[in-house]
Scaffold this motif. Structure first.
Motif, PDB file in Angstrom:
ATOM      1  N   ALA A  70       4.808  12.336  10.031  1.00 20.79           N
ATOM      2  CA  ALA A  70       4.368  12.710   8.690  1.00 20.79           C
ATOM      3  C   ALA A  70       4.248  11.491   7.780  1.00 20.79           C
ATOM      4  N   VAL A  71       5.248  10.614   7.828  1.00 18.37           N
ATOM      5  CA  VAL A  71       5.211   9.422   6.977  1.00 18.37           C
ATOM      6  C   VAL A  71       4.077   8.499   7.415  1.00 18.37           C
ATOM      7  N   SER A  72       3.903   8.331   8.715  1.00 16.55           N
ATOM      8  CA  SER A  72       2.841   7.457   9.221  1.00 16.55           C
ATOM      9  C   SER A  72       1.470   7.931   8.765  1.00 16.55           C
ATOM     10  N   HIS A  73       1.223   9.222   8.906  1.00 18.88           N
ATOM     11  CA  HIS A  73      -0.078   9.753   8.484  1.00 18.88           C
ATOM     12  C   HIS A  73      -0.259   9.621   6.971  1.00 18.88           C
ATOM     13  N   HIS A  74       0.826   9.798   6.231  1.00 20.06           N
ATOM     14  CA  HIS A  74       0.742   9.695   4.767  1.00 20.06           C
ATOM     15  C   HIS A  74       0.332   8.292   4.328  1.00 20.06           C
ATOM     16  N   ILE A  75       0.814   7.276   5.033  1.00 21.22           N
ATOM     17  CA  ILE A  75       0.506   5.899   4.632  1.00 21.22           C
ATOM     18  C   ILE A  75      -0.707   5.334   5.368  1.00 21.22           C
ATOM     19  N   GLN A  99       0.821  -1.212   0.000  1.00 18.46           N
ATOM     20  CA  GLN A  99       0.000   0.000   0.000  1.00 18.46           C
ATOM     21  C   GLN A  99       0.852   1.258   0.000  1.00 18.46           C
ATOM     22  N   PHE A 100       2.138   1.088   0.311  1.00 21.79           N
ATOM     23  CA  PHE A 100       3.061   2.213   0.211  1.00 21.79           C
ATOM     24  C   PHE A 100       4.439   1.689  -0.169  1.00 21.79           C
ATOM     25  N   ILE A 101       5.222   2.552  -0.803  1.00 22.85           N
ATOM     26  CA  ILE A 101       6.589   2.209  -1.201  1.00 22.85           C
ATOM     27  C   ILE A 101       7.486   3.405  -0.916  1.00 22.85           C
ATOM     28  N   VAL A 102       8.595   3.159  -0.245  1.00 15.61           N
ATOM     29  CA  VAL A 102       9.663   4.154  -0.100  1.00 15.61           C
ATOM     30  C   VAL A 102      10.535   4.009  -1.343  1.00 15.61           C
ATOM     31  N   LEU A 150       0.268  -0.683  -9.428  1.00 19.03           N
ATOM     32  CA  LEU A 150      -0.250  -0.217  -8.134  1.00 19.03           C
ATOM     33  C   LEU A 150      -0.620   1.263  -8.241  1.00 19.03           C
ATOM     34  N   PRO A 151      -1.639   1.597  -8.998  1.00 20.41           N
ATOM     35  CA  PRO A 151      -1.933   3.013  -9.254  1.00 20.41           C
ATOM     36  C   PRO A 151      -2.300   3.822  -8.021  1.00 20.41           C
ATOM     37  N   ASP A 152      -2.780   3.159  -6.959  1.00 14.84           N
ATOM     38  CA  ASP A 152      -3.208   3.886  -5.759  1.00 14.84           C
ATOM     39  C   ASP A 152      -2.152   3.889  -4.656  1.00 14.84           C
ATOM     40  N   VAL A 153      -0.987   3.343  -4.919  1.00 16.65           N
ATOM     41  CA  VAL A 153       0.027   3.204  -3.877  1.00 16.65           C
ATOM     42  C   VAL A 153       0.477   4.572  -3.374  1.00 16.65           C
ATOM     43  N   ARG A 154       0.753   4.644  -2.068  1.00 12.29           N
ATOM     44  CA  ARG A 154       1.298   5.863  -1.467  1.00 12.29           C
ATOM     45  C   ARG A 154       2.822   5.806  -1.575  1.00 12.29           C
ATOM     46  N   LEU A 155       3.428   6.868  -2.004  1.00  9.62           N
ATOM     47  CA  LEU A 155       4.862   6.899  -2.261  1.00  9.62           C
ATOM     48  C   LEU A 155       5.556   7.827  -1.268  1.00  9.62           C
ATOM     49  N   VAL A 156       6.711   7.397  -0.811  1.00 10.42           N
ATOM     50  CA  VAL A 156       7.493   8.157   0.167  1.00 10.42           C
ATOM     51  C   VAL A 156       8.878   8.383  -0.423  1.00 10.42           C
ATOM     52  N   LEU A 157       9.311   9.645  -0.421  1.00 12.61           N
ATOM     53  CA  LEU A 157      10.592  10.004  -1.024  1.00 12.61           C
ATOM     54  C   LEU A 157      11.385  10.883  -0.069  1.00 12.61           C
ATOM     55  N   GLN A 158      12.547  10.396   0.316  1.00 19.54           N
ATOM     56  CA  GLN A 158      13.443  11.124   1.209  1.00 19.54           C
ATOM     57  C   GLN A 158      14.657  11.568   0.402  1.00 19.54           C
ATOM     58  N   LEU A 159      14.882  12.872   0.336  1.00 16.80           N
ATOM     59  CA  LEU A 159      15.949  13.435  -0.482  1.00 16.80           C
ATOM     60  C   LEU A 159      17.059  14.021   0.378  1.00 16.80           C
ATOM     61  N   ARG A 160      18.252  13.936  -0.141  1.00 18.19           N
ATOM     62  CA  ARG A 160      19.433  14.439   0.553  1.00 18.19           C
ATOM     63  C   ARG A 160      20.203  15.350  -0.391  1.00 18.19           C
ATOM     64  N   ASP A 161      20.891  16.342   0.148  1.00 23.69           N
ATOM     65  CA  ASP A 161      21.759  17.194  -0.654  1.00 23.69           C
ATOM     66  C   ASP A 161      22.493  16.316  -1.676  1.00 23.69           C
ATOM     67  N   PRO A 162      22.326  16.565  -2.970  1.00 26.34           N
ATOM     68  CA  PRO A 162      22.893  15.662  -3.967  1.00 26.34           C
ATOM     69  C   PRO A 162      24.410  15.553  -3.919  1.00 26.34           C
ATOM     70  N   VAL A 163      25.079  16.601  -3.454  1.00 26.40           N
ATOM     71  CA  VAL A 163      26.539  16.530  -3.322  1.00 26.40           C
ATOM     72  C   VAL A 163      26.915  15.522  -2.238  1.00 26.40           C
TER      73      VAL A 163
END
Length: 283
Positions: free
Chosen positions: A176-181, A9-12, A89-102
């Motif tokens: 935030a992630v818990s509520h999102h999923i 139901q969700f994917i990181v 999985l068109p309805d899946v909730r997606l989680v994306l954690q980003l870091r300074d690309p350098v």
């Protein structure tokens, strides 16, 4: 379509070397959530194995876990993963954690360095995308990659936040992630616990290679006082070749346009990524 009884139901979805192992560790502290320990990489590198193979990752889900997810940090940058997930999985909730690309690029280099896959200094691998490991630079072009996902999924299905937010307020990110999923958050451990840190002491490379065939047999011993005591006698922190100020500045220039695009696309405040002064610890 994948059977709804077991489908995630969700994917990181990433990013690689952005501390996604940390968020998975925090989520599985919640008994309502099940995530398989290894990254399936199904929608990226293992898609040809088929749905039955993918389903095997979820067979050990306990009855108490009513929310199913997975983490494969390479999905973000993979050119086909977004379309495959949208079709399956068109309805899946997606989680994306980003870091300074350098910092992400240097951390990725360090992971390969401690494995013995790369041996030279960062200049040999990070000075140009035309290197033996283009992922070091290409995976950090977040706007380029995220645009594929925004084209295929409604914005409200994708939660995007920053590594710096994890450092500053980890409990808030768990919430935030818990509520999102769709689950109530659980805080069982100190949220700031770091996972897969490059600063962790590890066994010397020749010994790690010698023990590699026994990895699965040794896994149940991890955490046992005797095993950990013996390991601590041999483990050492790796001395990585440094990222020089000149190369850091070159990388910041390389990512500048993509960072601007990401800021406009996502609404995130990325001022700290544009500054040459860094206060966030490198992992």
């Amino acid at each position: 379509m994948i059977d709804r009884a077991w489908r995630p139901q969700f994917i990181v979805i990433g990013a690689v070397k952005a501390a996604t192992t940390w968020v998975q560790a925090r989520l599985v502290e919640n008994p309502a959530i099940f995530m398989p320990p290894p990254e399936p990489h199904y929608f990226s590198n293992e898609f040809a194995r088929g749905e039955d193979w993918y389903r095997g990752f979820f067979e050990e889900r306990p009855e108490s876990a009513y929310v199913i997810g997975e983490k494969s940090a390479d999905y973000l940058a993979h050119p086909l993963a977004a379309r495959r997930i949208a079709a399956t999985l068109p309805d899946v909730r997606l989680v994306l954690q980003l870091r300074d690309p350098v910092e992400r690029a240097y951390s990725d280099y360090k992971m390969f360095y401690r494995r013995g896959t790369v041996k030279g200094p960062p200049e040999d691998y990070l000075a140009t995308p035309d290197s033996p490991f283009p992922r070091f630079l290409q995976d950090g072009l977040y706007a380029c990659h995220l645009s594929r996902w925004f084209d295929l999924f409604p914005r409200d299905q994708i939660l995007v936040y920053l590594y710096e937010e994890v450092v500053a307020d980890p409990a808030h990110i768990v919430d935030a992630v818990s509520h999102h999923i769709g689950v109530d958050p659980v805080h069982e451990a100190e949220p700031a616990t770091r996972e897969n840190s490059s600063r962790s002491a590890i066994l010397p490379l020749p010994l790690r290679r010698a023990l590699a065939p026994l990895k699965s047999s040794l896994r149940p011993l991890r955490g046992h006082p005797v095993f950990e005591g013996m390991r601590s006698l041999l483990a050492r922190e790796v001395a990585y070749p440094p990222l020089t100020p000149a190369l850091r500045a070159r990388l910041r220039d390389f990512y500048a346009r993509d960072v601007e695009s990401l800021e406009a696309m996502s609404g995130l405040n990325l001022a700290r990524w544009k500054s040459p002064t860094r206060n966030v610890p490198v992992a």
